[in-house]
Scaffold this active site. Sequence first.
Site, PDB file in Angstrom:
ATOM      1  N   LYS A 188       0.819  -1.217   0.000  1.00 37.33           N
ATOM      2  CA  LYS A 188       0.000   0.000   0.000  1.00 37.33           C
ATOM      3  C   LYS A 188       0.855   1.270   0.000  1.00 37.33           C
ATOM      4  CE  LYS A 188      -3.885  -2.048  -0.292  1.00 37.33           C
ATOM      5  NZ  LYS A 188      -5.094  -1.726   0.433  1.00 37.33           N
ATOM      6  N   LYS A 189       2.115   1.143   0.425  1.00 31.69           N
ATOM      7  CA  LYS A 189       3.010   2.309   0.405  1.00 31.69           C
ATOM      8  C   LYS A 189       3.657   2.523  -0.958  1.00 31.69           C
ATOM      9  CE  LYS A 189       4.213   2.648   5.324  1.00 31.69           C
ATOM     10  NZ  LYS A 189       3.214   1.718   5.857  1.00 31.69           N
ATOM     11  N   VAL A 190       3.427   1.604  -1.902  1.00 30.55           N
ATOM     12  CA  VAL A 190       3.867   1.840  -3.279  1.00 30.55           C
ATOM     13  C   VAL A 190       2.869   2.812  -3.895  1.00 30.55           C
ATOM     14  CG1 VAL A 190       4.464   0.788  -5.491  1.00 30.55           C
ATOM     15  CG2 VAL A 190       4.858  -0.465  -3.380  1.00 30.55           C
ATOM     16  N   ASP A 191       2.948   4.011  -3.414  1.00 30.48           N
ATOM     17  CA  ASP A 191       2.001   5.071  -3.733  1.00 30.48           C
ATOM     18  C   ASP A 191       2.800   6.371  -3.848  1.00 30.48           C
ATOM     19  OD1 ASP A 191       0.247   7.413  -2.353  1.00 30.48           O
ATOM     20  OD2 ASP A 191      -1.067   6.077  -3.469  1.00 30.48           O
ATOM     21  N   ASP A 194       8.834  -2.206   6.096  1.00 29.80           N
ATOM     22  CA  ASP A 194       7.637  -2.990   5.795  1.00 29.80           C
ATOM     23  C   ASP A 194       7.883  -3.983   4.657  1.00 29.80           C
ATOM     24  OD1 ASP A 194       5.942  -1.961   7.728  1.00 29.80           O
ATOM     25  OD2 ASP A 194       5.277  -0.300   6.473  1.00 29.80           O
TER      26      ASP A 194
END
Length: 627
Positions: free
Chosen positions: A200-203, A246
Amino acid sequence: MDNTEETNDTSKEINNPIENKCGCLNLCKIKERVKSWIELLFEPTDPSSIAFFRISFGILMMLDIPHERQLAAVDKRWGDPKLCHFPLIHSLRPLPYNWMCIVYLIMWLGTIGIALGYHFRKSCLAFVIPYWYIVLLDKSHWNNHTYLFGLISILLFFTDANATWSIDQYQGRAPKNPPFWNYFLLRYQVFILYFMAAVKKVDFDWLAGHSMEHLSHHWIFTPFKIFLTNRQIDFWIIHITGFLIDAFAGFGLQFKKTRPATLFFLFLFHTMNSRMFNIGMFPYVGLATMFIFCDLDWPRKLLHKVTRKSKPTSSDMEKMKVSKAKKCVVVVGITFYVFWQLFMPFSHSITKGYNAWTTGQYGYSWDMMVHAWKTSMVMVKVVDHNNGNIHYLDAEEWTPNDKWTKHPDTLIQYAQCAEKNLKEMNIHNISIYVDVWTSLNGRFYQRMFDPRVDLLRAEWSPFTDTPWVLPLMTELSGWRYKMKQIQDEVYATSNYSDVIFVADFPGMYLENYVDESLINVTLSVLQGRVRIRFPNNRSSELETSQTDHIPRRTFHEVHTVSQIPSCYMYLFFNKTLMDMGEYPEPDHPSTSNMFNDIRKRIVGINRSIYLIGEAILAILRENVVFA
């Protein structure tokens, strides 16, 4: 002629054993590997590691209930019948206040039973059922660790975590050696926690450093300030290092060579989080879960070093006989859970009705810290159709927090709750409109929902997009760098100066009020064209780079008259702080002092016991006839 060719083709297939043999070998290898994996799942293991986790989790949940589950404030959360709640199942309702206290008591007793290993599965149920009931009663209290604790409690119910160091063991009610799948499930859940958080942090907002700002002001980052600026700490330490932890933590815990370094970094990560954020037991549960990946007998080895007692040998392991039917049920259950946890974070393409600027409700998405919200205004307008009067409600009057303003389903539930409360005040035949102005990850403040839609009659379905959710103006995201530059210039001018950035859609307008505590208020247009209307019928039209003064103690309207969204900023000074000689509080992260935490938890436990005692006495008075 044709028949001969067919016969020859058939003979070629029969006389080509190499190809068939290879296919058979591949299939046999797959079957052997599956069989070996299933045998591994049912191999007996040392129970001490899972027992350590059971005890840790039970104690941490005991401390969690008075505060994060709000038992110490149960009278405020569930005692007011006018307070709005936001259940996942809209028809789900809380019990009467006194009985809600009993629900908490059962849950609290369940945590004690889990820690002691006393009637373990019954204790798990005593915790799991009330816990999920309370969670499902109110989505506005959801977060990632609430979801994680609920999942772990369900997984523990199916394990033999009471196999040692438990009352059940001493009373002969526990198996000797839990099968390996007990550990596998818990390890998998922890892996998913980190892995999905990284996914989700691949944003862009996270990787560009827009999600979490001002954390560098915390004292815990003081050593980094020797060679990094605050902005560099926010970017490299918070965002990039947080993503890398993460991304690699779940994998690093799997292997002995990488495990020590991973444990070290995770220890720092969770310890720092416990000091930076008021997130309850989540960092401590994170610390407890790390050791599930260590050697399964590590607690027994540690105890051996302290007590000098004999260590268990492989002959101590007792393999339980498990029928094929039970093995099949367990394997199917594990397989279902594995795929379910992979599916849930991306289930929002089905449950479209819960989506707004972000996908779905916060919690099961594992989008931890990715979205930073700042809400500048929530205006609730009530139109009385009986007399045409317009009323404005205090958005905080019947709600414990503002999370309900971020999702269309909770907005509908708020309107229904407000209608119910207003009917009790003899106000009927109404319409309710809500205007929410919010900034996501440092963008302009803009409205989230169409303020012209009557929420009591609005379209909404769990499985279709909500038409009255206004889009996030991502085309303006590039302005964030310029906005930060302007902020730095404004803050450098005076300790009492401030700036607010606003964007609006063509054809809409912002109705705003300037408080008397603000002086030298100006509005400057950054993009588009706006028309400002004042109460004395004066109006002015501004284009890009033009500015106008805004008087205090009056309402004004800012209409967007251009064909593209307008962007503008309010510049002002805080007169109240200037007169008091105080500096405005910077937007720092919340700080947690360990000694204050301990004191608050002791006070919370005492108050919880008091409230439960009062509830029990009230129930007895209502239901027992005294002679």
